[in-house]
Design a protein around this motif. Sequence first.
Motif, PDB file in Angstrom:
ATOM      1  N   LYS A   1      18.720 -76.690   6.538  1.00 29.57           N
ATOM      2  CA  LYS A   1      20.124 -76.581   6.485  1.00 29.57           C
ATOM      3  C   LYS A   1      20.424 -74.994   5.960  1.00 29.57           C
ATOM      4  O   LYS A   1      20.051 -74.975   4.649  1.00 29.57           O
TER       5      LYS A   1
ATOM      6  N   GLN B   1      27.438 -76.083   9.394  1.00 27.44           N
ATOM      7  CA  GLN B   1      27.657 -77.244   8.703  1.00 27.44           C
ATOM      8  C   GLN B   1      27.901 -78.331   9.446  1.00 27.44           C
ATOM      9  O   GLN B   1      27.522 -79.643   8.963  1.00 27.44           O
ATOM     10  N   ARG B   2      28.819 -78.496  10.487  1.00 31.30           N
ATOM     11  CA  ARG B   2      29.160 -79.593  11.232  1.00 31.30           C
ATOM     12  C   ARG B   2      27.853 -80.073  12.066  1.00 31.30           C
ATOM     13  O   ARG B   2      27.858 -81.417  11.783  1.00 31.30           O
TER      14      ARG B   2
ATOM     15  N   HIS C   1      25.581 -82.358  10.048  1.00 32.38           N
ATOM     16  CA  HIS C   1      25.971 -83.835   9.647  1.00 32.38           C
ATOM     17  C   HIS C   1      25.181 -84.710  10.573  1.00 32.38           C
ATOM     18  O   HIS C   1      25.677 -85.969  10.683  1.00 32.38           O
ATOM     19  N   SER C   2      24.619 -84.181  11.662  1.00 27.80           N
ATOM     20  CA  SER C   2      23.953 -85.056  12.601  1.00 27.80           C
ATOM     21  C   SER C   2      22.504 -85.158  12.511  1.00 27.80           C
ATOM     22  O   SER C   2      21.995 -84.293  12.046  1.00 27.80           O
ATOM     23  N   TYR C   3      22.093 -86.611  12.545  1.00 29.48           N
ATOM     24  CA  TYR C   3      20.535 -86.806  12.390  1.00 29.48           C
ATOM     25  C   TYR C   3      19.972 -86.494  13.780  1.00 29.48           C
ATOM     26  O   TYR C   3      18.781 -86.047  13.736  1.00 29.48           O
TER      27      TYR C   3
ATOM     28  N   GLY D   1      27.541 -85.833  14.347  1.00 33.02           N
ATOM     29  CA  GLY D   1      27.460 -86.175  13.245  1.00 33.02           C
ATOM     30  C   GLY D   1      28.623 -86.797  12.851  1.00 33.02           C
ATOM     31  O   GLY D   1      29.025 -87.637  11.769  1.00 33.02           O
ATOM     32  N   HIS D   2      30.041 -86.422  13.422  1.00 37.72           N
ATOM     33  CA  HIS D   2      31.312 -86.894  13.083  1.00 37.72           C
ATOM     34  C   HIS D   2      31.697 -87.703  14.379  1.00 37.72           C
ATOM     35  O   HIS D   2      33.017 -87.827  14.513  1.00 37.72           O
TER      36      HIS D   2
END
Length: 97
Positions: free
Chosen positions: A13, A39-40, A43-45, A66-67
Motif C-alpha cells: 500500500k 486508501q479505499r 481496504h479490500s482483500y 472493502g467497504h
Amino acid sequence: LQRAGYATAAFGKWGLGQAGTSGGPNEKGFELFFGVTCQRVAHSYYPRFVWRNGVQELLNEKPVPGHAKQLEGEIRFEDWSSARHLSSAVRDEALRW
C-alpha cells in the motif's frame, strides 16, 4: 539509493500519491512498485487491480469492495472472496524481486 548501487522497490500500500502523479512511488525513486495507491482500494482483500510501475494489472475479475455492506441472511464465503488475495499477490511479487 540507486546512485549508491542499491535496487529499489516498494510493495503493498502506497499512501503518498496516485500512480502517475508527482506523489506516485515511481516518481519518488522506486524502480519497481507493485501494489495499490488508493486508501479505499487498500481496504479490500480482493481488489479488481493492482499497480505495477504506473500500469494497472487485473487481479480479480470479480472484486470484493472493502467497504461492502454486510449482506442480509446467510453469509457465504464465495460472496466475500475472489481469485487472488491482495496480500498473496504482493508477497509473491516481493519474493520474485
